[in-house]
Design an enzyme around this catalytic site. Structure first.
Site, PDB file in Angstrom:
ATOM      1  N   ASN A   9       0.877  -1.176   0.000  1.00 42.25           N
ATOM      2  CA  ASN A   9       0.000   0.000   0.000  1.00 42.25           C
ATOM      3  C   ASN A   9       0.911   1.222   0.000  1.00 42.25           C
ATOM      4  O   ASN A   9       1.481   1.569   1.028  1.00 42.25           O
ATOM      5  CB  ASN A   9      -0.904  -0.017   1.246  1.00 42.25           C
ATOM      6  CG  ASN A   9      -1.706   1.267   1.384  1.00 42.25           C
ATOM      7  OD1 ASN A   9      -1.804   2.057   0.442  1.00 42.25           O
ATOM      8  ND2 ASN A   9      -2.280   1.479   2.559  1.00 42.25           N
ATOM      9  N   HIS A  97      -9.739   1.812   4.657  1.00 42.03           N
ATOM     10  CA  HIS A  97      -8.463   1.949   5.370  1.00 42.03           C
ATOM     11  C   HIS A  97      -8.645   2.924   6.539  1.00 42.03           C
ATOM     12  O   HIS A  97      -9.391   3.888   6.431  1.00 42.03           O
ATOM     13  CB  HIS A  97      -7.382   2.452   4.406  1.00 42.03           C
ATOM     14  CG  HIS A  97      -6.014   2.385   5.004  1.00 42.03           C
ATOM     15  ND1 HIS A  97      -5.549   3.344   5.876  1.00 42.03           N
ATOM     16  CD2 HIS A  97      -5.034   1.456   4.897  1.00 42.03           C
ATOM     17  CE1 HIS A  97      -4.322   3.007   6.262  1.00 42.03           C
ATOM     18  NE2 HIS A  97      -3.989   1.864   5.691  1.00 42.03           N
ATOM     19  N   GLU A  99      -6.928   5.257   7.582  1.00 47.94           N
ATOM     20  CA  GLU A  99      -6.652   6.666   7.256  1.00 47.94           C
ATOM     21  C   GLU A  99      -7.865   7.295   6.577  1.00 47.94           C
ATOM     22  O   GLU A  99      -8.158   8.480   6.774  1.00 47.94           O
ATOM     23  CB  GLU A  99      -5.389   6.760   6.385  1.00 47.94           C
ATOM     24  CG  GLU A  99      -4.143   6.500   7.231  1.00 47.94           C
ATOM     25  CD  GLU A  99      -2.959   5.908   6.489  1.00 47.94           C
ATOM     26  OE1 GLU A  99      -2.930   5.949   5.252  1.00 47.94           O
ATOM     27  OE2 GLU A  99      -2.067   5.360   7.179  1.00 47.94           O
ATOM     28  N   GLU A 169      -5.959  -4.426  10.512  1.00 49.01           N
ATOM     29  CA  GLU A 169      -4.890  -3.452  10.723  1.00 49.01           C
ATOM     30  C   GLU A 169      -5.153  -2.677  12.013  1.00 49.01           C
ATOM     31  O   GLU A 169      -5.920  -1.693  12.004  1.00 49.01           O
ATOM     32  CB  GLU A 169      -4.835  -2.469   9.551  1.00 49.01           C
ATOM     33  CG  GLU A 169      -4.550  -3.118   8.223  1.00 49.01           C
ATOM     34  CD  GLU A 169      -3.908  -2.122   7.261  1.00 49.01           C
ATOM     35  OE1 GLU A 169      -2.784  -2.374   6.832  1.00 49.01           O
ATOM     36  OE2 GLU A 169      -4.526  -1.085   6.973  1.00 49.01           O
ATOM     37  N   SER A 214       2.930  -2.067  10.221  1.00 43.44           N
ATOM     38  CA  SER A 214       4.378  -2.194  10.423  1.00 43.44           C
ATOM     39  C   SER A 214       4.890  -3.606  10.146  1.00 43.44           C
ATOM     40  O   SER A 214       5.833  -4.066  10.795  1.00 43.44           O
ATOM     41  CB  SER A 214       4.784  -1.733  11.828  1.00 43.44           C
ATOM     42  OG  SER A 214       4.409  -0.374  12.007  1.00 43.44           O
TER      43      SER A 214
HETATM   44  P1  PGA Z   1       2.481   0.333   7.548  1.00 41.10           P
HETATM   45  O1  PGA Z   1       1.046   0.625   6.865  1.00 41.10           O
HETATM   46  O2  PGA Z   1       2.957  -0.986   7.028  1.00 41.10           O
HETATM   47  O3  PGA Z   1       3.358   1.484   7.097  1.00 41.10           O
HETATM   48  O4  PGA Z   1       2.267   0.315   9.017  1.00 41.10           O
HETATM   49  C1  PGA Z   1       0.117  -0.400   6.686  1.00 41.10           C
HETATM   50  C2  PGA Z   1      -1.132   0.166   6.064  1.00 41.10           C
HETATM   51  O5  PGA Z   1      -1.489   1.306   6.387  1.00 41.10           O
HETATM   52  O6  PGA Z   1      -1.791  -0.505   5.257  1.00 41.10           O
END
Ligand code: PGA
Length: 276
Positions: A9, A97, A99, A169, A214
Site C-alpha cells: 500500500n 483503510h 486513514e 490493521e 508495520s
Molecule cells: P504500515 O502501513 O505498514 O506502514 O504500518 C500499513 C497500512 O497502512 O496498510
C-alpha cells in the site's frame, strides 16, 4: 490451502515516473524470487494505475487502487470510480483503510457502499478493519473489529472466497513501527474467521485475512506463519523493493512449509490441528 496475498500500500508516495522506475527494478527481481503460490499486488495512487498495469500485463504482479467512490459516475469532483480503476487495469481496491476512516470520516455504511461498488465493477475489495489503541486498552478491540467486519460486508453477496479479502490493521500499529504480536494478530484473525463462518458459511475458510501494521522483513515470517493470517497489507516497507521481496519470500517459505492444510481439521477454537 489459502494462497498468501502480499499487498503493498503505497499511500500518497511516488510520482508516476518514480513508480515506473520502481516497477522496472521490482518486476525482474520478483521473477528471480521463488514465490510459487503467493499472489503479489501493489496498491498505488490512482494516477499510476494505467501505466503500471500496462507495465505488468501478462505477468503475475498485479496493481490495485487505494480507494474508490461509492458512486458509479456523476458530479463527484475528484472521485475515482470502480469502473475507472478497472478499465485502467486494477484488479483490487482497498476499502475502509483507517486513514480514510479517520481523516476522511468514512463510516461503516460508506465502507459497505464502497465494497459493493468495487464488486459491481469486478474489483476485489480488501476491506480494512482495526481498533484504535484506546479501544484496545478498553477491551473493545474484538467488538470494534467484528462490528466493522459485519458492516463492511453488509452489501456483498460473494459466491467465491476470492471475491474479497479482509485486512486486520490495528490502527496503533500503522506507520508506527509497533506491530501486533503474532499471537494477537492470530487471535484477531481467528475471531474474524469465526465471524465469517457466520456471515459467509460456505466461503469463510477460503477468504484471505491479511495482517497490516508495520509488517516488515524482520517480523513477516512469524506473522505469516499464523494459521489465520493469510498475507499482509504493507505500507512503509512496500516502498522499498528489497523489503517487499523479502516479505514475498517469507510468504513463499511459510506457504511451502505448511502441511496440506485441507487435511487438518478446525479444533475447538478454530485452530487447525494435524490429523490424528
Ligand atoms: P504500515 O502501513 O505498514 O506502514 O504500518 C500499513 C497500512 O497502512 O496498510
Amino acid at each position: 490451502m489459502r494462497p498468501p496475498l502480499i499487498a503493498g500500500n503505497w499511500k500518497m508516495h511516488t510520482t508516476p515516473s518514480e513508480a515506473l522506475a520502481w516497477f522496472g527494478r521490482f518486476v525482474p527481481a520478483l521473477a528471480e524470487t521463488p514465490h510459487a503460490g503467493v499472489e503479489v499486488l501493489v496498491h498505488v495512487p490512482a494516477t499510476h494505475v494505467a501505466a503500471l498495469a500496462a507495465r505488468v500485463q501478462g505477468g503475475d504482479l498485479r496493481v490495485g487502487g487505494q480507494d474508490l467512490s461509492a458512486h458509479d459516475q456523476g458530479a463527484y469532483t475528484g472521485e475515482v470510480s470502480g469502473a475507472m480503476l478497472r478499465d485502467a487495469g486494477a484488479t483490487h481496491v482497498i476499502v475502509g483503510h483507517s486513514e480514510r476512516r479517520a481523516l476522511h470520516h468514512e463510516d461503516d455504511a460508506t465502507v459497505a457502499a464502497k465494497a459493493a461498488a468495487a464488486r459491481r465493477h469486478g474489483l476485489v475489495p480488501i476491506v480494512c478493519v482495526g481498533e484504535t489503541e484506546s479501544e484496545r486498552d478498553d477491551g473493545q478491540a474484538e467488538a470494534v473489529v467484528l462490528r466493522q467486519l459485519r458492516a463492511g460486508l453488509a452489501e456483498l453477496a460473494p459466491t467465491d472466497p476470492h471475491e474479497l479479502a479482509i485486512a486486520y490493521e490495528p490502527v496503533w500499529a500503522i506507520g508506527t513501527g509497533r506491530t501486533a504480536t503474532a499471537g494477537d494478530a492470530q487471535a484477531m484473525a481467528a475471531a474474524i474467521r469465526a465471524e465469517l463462518r457466520d456471515l459467509l458459511p460456505t466461503l469463510a475458510d477460503g477468504v484471505r485475512i491479511l495482517y497490516g501494521g508495520s509488517m516488515k522483513p524482520a517480523n513477516a515470517a512469524e506473522l505469516l506463519a499464523q494459521d489465520d493470517v493469510d498475507g499482509g497489507l504493507i505500507g512503509g516497507a512496500s516502498l522499498n523493493e528489497h523489503d517487499l521481496l523479502a516479505i514475498v519470500r517469507a510468504a513463499a517459505e511459510t506457504h511451502a512449509a505448511v502441511p496440506a492444510a485441507d487435511d487438518r481439521r478446525p479444533g475447538p477454537n478454530g485452530a487447525k490441528e494435524d490429523p490424528t
